[in-house]
Structure formats: C-alpha cells, structure tokens
Design an enzyme around this catalytic site. Structure first.
Site, PDB file in Angstrom:
ATOM      1  CB  CYS A  27      23.555  36.193  44.887  1.00  0.00           C
ATOM      2  SG  CYS A  27      22.086  36.165  45.903  1.00  0.00           S
TER       3      CYS A  27
ATOM      4  NE  ARG B 136      16.359  43.023  44.705  1.00  0.00           N
ATOM      5  CZ  ARG B 136      15.402  43.571  45.438  1.00  0.00           C
ATOM      6  NH1 ARG B 136      14.458  44.275  44.860  1.00  0.00           N
ATOM      7  NH2 ARG B 136      15.395  43.426  46.733  1.00  0.00           N
ATOM      8  CG  ASP B 137      18.675  35.552  44.715  1.00  0.00           C
ATOM      9  OD1 ASP B 137      18.410  36.604  45.340  1.00  0.00           O
ATOM     10  OD2 ASP B 137      18.283  34.436  45.035  1.00  0.00           O
ATOM     11  CG  LEU B 138      19.822  35.987  38.041  1.00  0.00           C
ATOM     12  CD1 LEU B 138      18.935  36.317  36.879  1.00  0.00           C
ATOM     13  CD2 LEU B 138      20.745  34.828  37.714  1.00  0.00           C
TER      14      LEU B 138
END
Lengths: 497, 124
Positions: free
Chosen positions: B81, B76-78
C-alpha cells in the site's frame, strides 16, 4: 467472574463408555470421569467455574477440573452464559442458562457442481402399486393425462447427458441415475444414452457412471447381460416375501408381482457381479415385519444390501404408518441394527443399509444445512426435459428449476436454498438430531403438509430414536472394532429412492 | 486434549484446530488476522498484487464468496500500500528518516513482528 452453562449436545453410552454428540457441529467425543462430572454438575443450571472446582474438589484436583473446563469450552460443550452463542449474537440465554441453539445460515453463493442427475426415462409403469407417489393417490404431476410425453426421446436423453456433464462443473466425476415409471420400459433409450454418455464424457475428460431403479419384472436375459457388462448399479424395489410384496406391488388387474419378479431377481444376482445389487423396501402399516423382510431378501434372494423407507403418504391413507406403527418400526429397526453390530464386530458383512448410511454420516460428522442434495448436487429430469428439485418432483411446474436445454436458473436455485435452509425451520431449532435430519424429505413434507418448506414433524420421534440407536452402535464400534469404521472415511454416493 | 477423546472425523478436525489455540500460554491472545495458518481453501489461480486496478475483488469477499482469500494478506499492505498503491498506510518515511525500518523483516507474512517501531527523534 464468568458463569458457565451447557451448550447443545446429546449424550449416549456404549461399550461402557460415555459419549457426547455435539450440536450443531456433529462432532462425537468420548468423555472421561472428570468431564462427565463437570457436565453433570452443570445440568442443574449455570455455575461459576470456581464453584465447580470447589464442589468437585473431593473427587478431582483443582487443576484437573479447570483443564477439563477449558477443553469443554474449546469444543463448545460449555459456554459463558452472559456471552451469546456466536451464531445468534442478538439472542439471550434462557432460564436454564442455555445459549439459544442455532445453526448459522450459510447459503452457497455460487452454483454447486451437480453430482447426480436422475433421468426419468418414462413416466409409465407396468405395475399399479397402490401407494405409488408418482401414480397413486398422492401424485403431484398428472402423468396420465398431462402434457408430458410418456417416454423420454433419445434427443432429450442426450440433452440430459450434456446437462449433467456441463453442470458437474469442476468435478471430474458425473453420475446419472435412470428412473421411471418403470425404468426398463424405455430400455432402448437407456441403452443408447449410456453409450452416448460414455463417449461424450471421454471427450470432455470426465468419468461417468450409471445406476437405475427397477421393479425387476422386465429383467430379460439381454437386459441383465447389458447391465452387468456396462457396470450399471441396480436397485430393485421389492417389499419382501410373496405375501408382503403382493399386498401393494400389483399389476393393473390386481395380480401380485412377486411370482414374476423373484426368478428374474435371482437371474440378475447370479450374473451381475460387477456392482452390489440392493433392494429398496417400502414399509406400510400392513407390512412392518422388518426382520422377516430382511431375512427373505438377503438370505433367500441373495441381495447384498437392503434399505427400508416408510411409505410417503398423506396421513389419512389406510397404508399410512400411524404413530404406534413408528414405535413398532423403531423396535424392529433396533433389532436388525443389533444384528448389524454383531456382524460388524466380527468384520462380517451385514446388508442393512439404513444403519450403514447413518453410521457413515455420523462418522463424517457433516452438519447438514439441507436434508438432502435435492436442488443442489442432485436434480431430476422429466420425460420432456424439465429439471426439478429431484426425481420425485420431475415435471412439476411448482418445483422446477429450468430445462436441460436452457440450463437451470441460479436465482431460482438460490431462492430455493434460501427458503429451505434448516435455520428457517423453527421446529428444528431445539432438536439435537438436526445436523443429521435437517427436517427430512421435501417430497414427504409436500405430500404431508402441502409445502416443501415444512419439517416432517410426524416422524421426529422416530428420527431421534433411530439416530440415538445408530450413535450407540457407532460408539460400540469405536470402542471395540475401530478399524471397521475406516471404510466410512470415503464420501458416500447419493442414494436415490 | 486429555479429558475428551475425538471419535469421529469432525471431532478430530475440531481437535486439530483447538490444539493450536491450546499451545499458547494461558490468557495470551494473539492477532488472528495476521497469522498464516494452513490454507483454508484450495490454492486459487495466481492474482497479481494490487487493488482495484487489476479487478481483484476487494475487501468484502474473495472470489469464492468467503474471506479466506482476500486480495491481500493485511500485513502485506505495509509494503504494497505505501509503495505501489498510494494507500495512506501509516508507515515511517523510508526516504528520509527511517530507511532501515524493514531491515529485519525479509518476508512480511512471516516476519512482521520484527518490524521496528519508529519514534520521532526527540533531540531535534
């Protein structure tokens, strides 16, 4: 090429099948011919996988052997020798190629909900059993001349209830066990505390239930009526038929207690049907006839369950069980366990609770980091409201965790957990029975060796022998009456002795 | 498993875990951290997305002291972030060069394999 070696396990046979008990995972698997052959080949020392397939080629085809090896590796029965065990990354394999056994040290990072609070409502007793750990030669708290009140006050008992409800945290269920001294010497407080606890539990939306341990001499009709109608679980301390009971379980004047206890036990068993009533037997050098004791308690008196525990004592006492005594005891336990097995194969009840409890633990496959729930899910309260590891340490300053008024100290609890983890016990590191024993009773170790941190090395052989017997019974039941084992799917309640 | 039979409950649980491993073709390794397996812990109360501003516990340990419930599944960082947190995640420039790089990825946790790889346009 990868060289394969055996990891830690204990093999056993039952009903013509071959089984393994895995360490430290505590899983039980049945083997087929090929997996057994692979294990046998590797028993001599580590080998390359390809060599194994070649050597076993006459009996099994290559694909079958490599399938088997893959399965054995997946459950960690085998491992690559040059790769250290995941739990001991720094250590290297020994000469035989066995990976160093280890149990990962995982200590709880936050307080664990309290499941059982043992409340010592009095430290007084109307009996003077010679071997008593609370009053006898090996006591750790001076209950006679000490600072503590002889009886717990109603106020302290209520604070204990509040403590139990509070510390049960997110659990819906709380359990209180009343203990002594002789518990029933403080019957008035016990009675009012149960009423108070029921009311408070309902107010905070929890279930609560109760049990107690007694020597049965004070079971008057009104007491029996109360215990039955309030569904209080009862355990009775009794050592067997009259001649055995009266050897150590005596009044202050030396007179035996059987004649007073037996009729009261019969009256209790006739009336108290809401929960099974159990007997708890202390075994000594002089009273080791397990089958005779069992027969008397279950058949003549009518107990639903009978559990046995060797007396806790310093080694020199004349009632201490010697090494030879433990061998004899194991034989007796095995004979009684065979009776249990025969009954269970026909779905008949048998009340030998030691075997039932061990089967339950084997069935669940818990790998214990601690031998018992003391100081984690179980604590003991002394008559003045001090909280200790368990009831056996109640009132001891050295083993205290706090008070019911001010709560327990989490740093103290953590320090305890850190110091008592099974991975600290180097003697246990090579023992296959450690997932189930984890070093044994803290109180026993403290009495025997002067420290709760020591493993109970005096009964290692006995524990391994007994666990092996129970594994065989488990394997027998798994093969011949697997439906019987379903009763062990539920978690057990903690036993207190 | 064909050659071992699980007898007790722990053995059954181990078999369950190894079954997923065994179902992969031999020798195939997968990216374990990006898999969404069965939840390892009971569902905790909802914590908003994001990093330290909302006091979620960070990278080292989750609220329970374990690692199963870290503040973000890494995939989910993709999204989170590079859009919300200004964390310098190495993702394509969505504004100018690669507006559609996530078009086939409706839910990152499930579809992260479908995210396009973007290479610099050599013609320019």
């Amino acid at each position: 090429m990868s060289i394969l070696g055996l990891r830690e396990f204990h093999p056993f046979e039952a009903a013509g099948r071959r089984y393994v008990y895995l360490v430290p995972s505590a899983a039980v698997f049945a083997l087929d011919d090929c997996s057994e052959a692979v294990l046998k080949e590797l028993d001599a020392g580590p080998r390359a996988a390809a060599d194994l397939a070649q050597d076993l080629g006459a009996r099994f085809d290559r694909a079958e052997v490599s399938d088997t090896i893959a399965e054995l590796q997946r459950v960690r029965l085998l491992g690559e020798v040059d790769k250290p065990s995941a739990f001991a990354p720094g250590a290297s394999a020994d000469k035989k190629g066995l990976s160093p056994p280890a149990t990962p040290k995982i200590v709880p990072l936050r307080p664990v909900p309290l499941q059982t609070l043992v409340v010592n409502v009095t430290n007084q007793c109307n009996l003077a059993c010679t071997y008593c750990y609370e009053y006898g030669e090996d006591k750790i708290v001076d209950t006679e001349n000490g600072q503590q009140p002889k009886f717990m006050s109603e106020e302290t008992a209520r604070e204990s209830v509040e403590f139990a409800l509070r510390e049960s945290r997110e659990n819906r269920h709380a359990h209180i066990t009343f203990f002594g001294g002789e518990t029933l010497m403080n019957f008035p407080v016990l009675k009012s505390t149960i009423a108070y606890a029921r009311r408070r539990a309902a107010e905070v939306g929890k279930d609560i239930d109760f049990s107690l341990t007694t020597n049965a001499t004070l079971l008057q009709p009104d007491v029996i009526e109360f215990l039955a109608s309030e569904r209080v679980g009862v355990t009775i301390s009794i050592d067997g038929p009259e001649d055995m009971q009266d050897k150590f379980r005596v009044f202050n004047n030396g007179q035996g207690s059987y004649a007073m206890a037996a009729p009261k036990i019969k009256a209790l068993l006739a009336r108290h049907r809401s929960r099974p009533v159990g007997a708890r037997v202390t075994l000594t050098k002089q009273t080791l006839d397990v089958r005779r004791i069992y027969k008397h308690l279950s058949e003549d008196l009518g107990f639903w369950e009978v559990g046995f525990a060797p007396v806790t004592t310093a080694p020199g006492r004349d009632y201490a069980i010697s090494d030879g005594g433990f061998d004899h005891l194991l034989e007796q336990f095995r004979a009684l366990a065979t009776e249990y097995l025969e009954a269970s194969l026909q779905n008949r009840h048998h009340g030998f609770s030691n075997v039932r409890e061990t089967l339950q633990e084997i069935h669940q496959g818990h790998a214990k980091a601690y031998p018992c729930g003391a100081g984690i899910g179980l604590m003991g309260v002394s008559t003045d409201g001090r909280v200790a590891l368990c009831h056996r340490f109640a009132g001891s300053d050295d083993h205290g965790l706090g008070t019911v008024r001010d709560g327990v100290s989490w740093p103290k609890q953590q320090a305890f957990l850190d110091a008592h983890h099974v991975s600290n016990k180097t003697d246990c590191a090579t023992c296959w029975a450690r997932p189930i024993c984890a070093g044994g009773c803290y109180h026993e170790a403290n009495t025997r060796y002067g420290s709760t941190e020591r493993p109970n090395l005096h009964y290692c052989e006995w524990i391994r022998g007994w666990t092996h017997t129970c594994l065989e019974i488990y394997g027998e039941l798994a093969a011949r009456n697997p439906g019987f084992l379903r009763q062990f799917d539920d978690q057990p309640t903690e036993r207190v002795s | 498993m064909k050659h071992l039979t699980a007898i007790n409950r722990k053995a059954a649980r181990m078999e369950e875990v190894t079954r997923t491993e065994a179902s992969r073709p031999e020798g195939a390794k997968d990216v374990v951290a990006l898999q969404q397996g069965p939840p390892q812990q009971p569902e905790p109360p909802h914590i908003p997305n994001g990093c330290s501003l909302v006091f979620s516990p960070g990278w080292e340990a989750d609220r329970n002291g374990g690692t199963a419930g870290l503040c973000q599944p890494v995939e989910r960082d993709l999204f989170d972030c590079h859009m919300g947190c200004f964390w310098p995640a190495q993702v394509p420039d969505q504004l100018n060069h690669a507006p559609d790089w996530t078009a086939k990825c409706a839910a990152a946790q499930k579809d992260w394999r479908k995210i396009d790889l973007i290479f610099p346009d050599e013609k320019k």
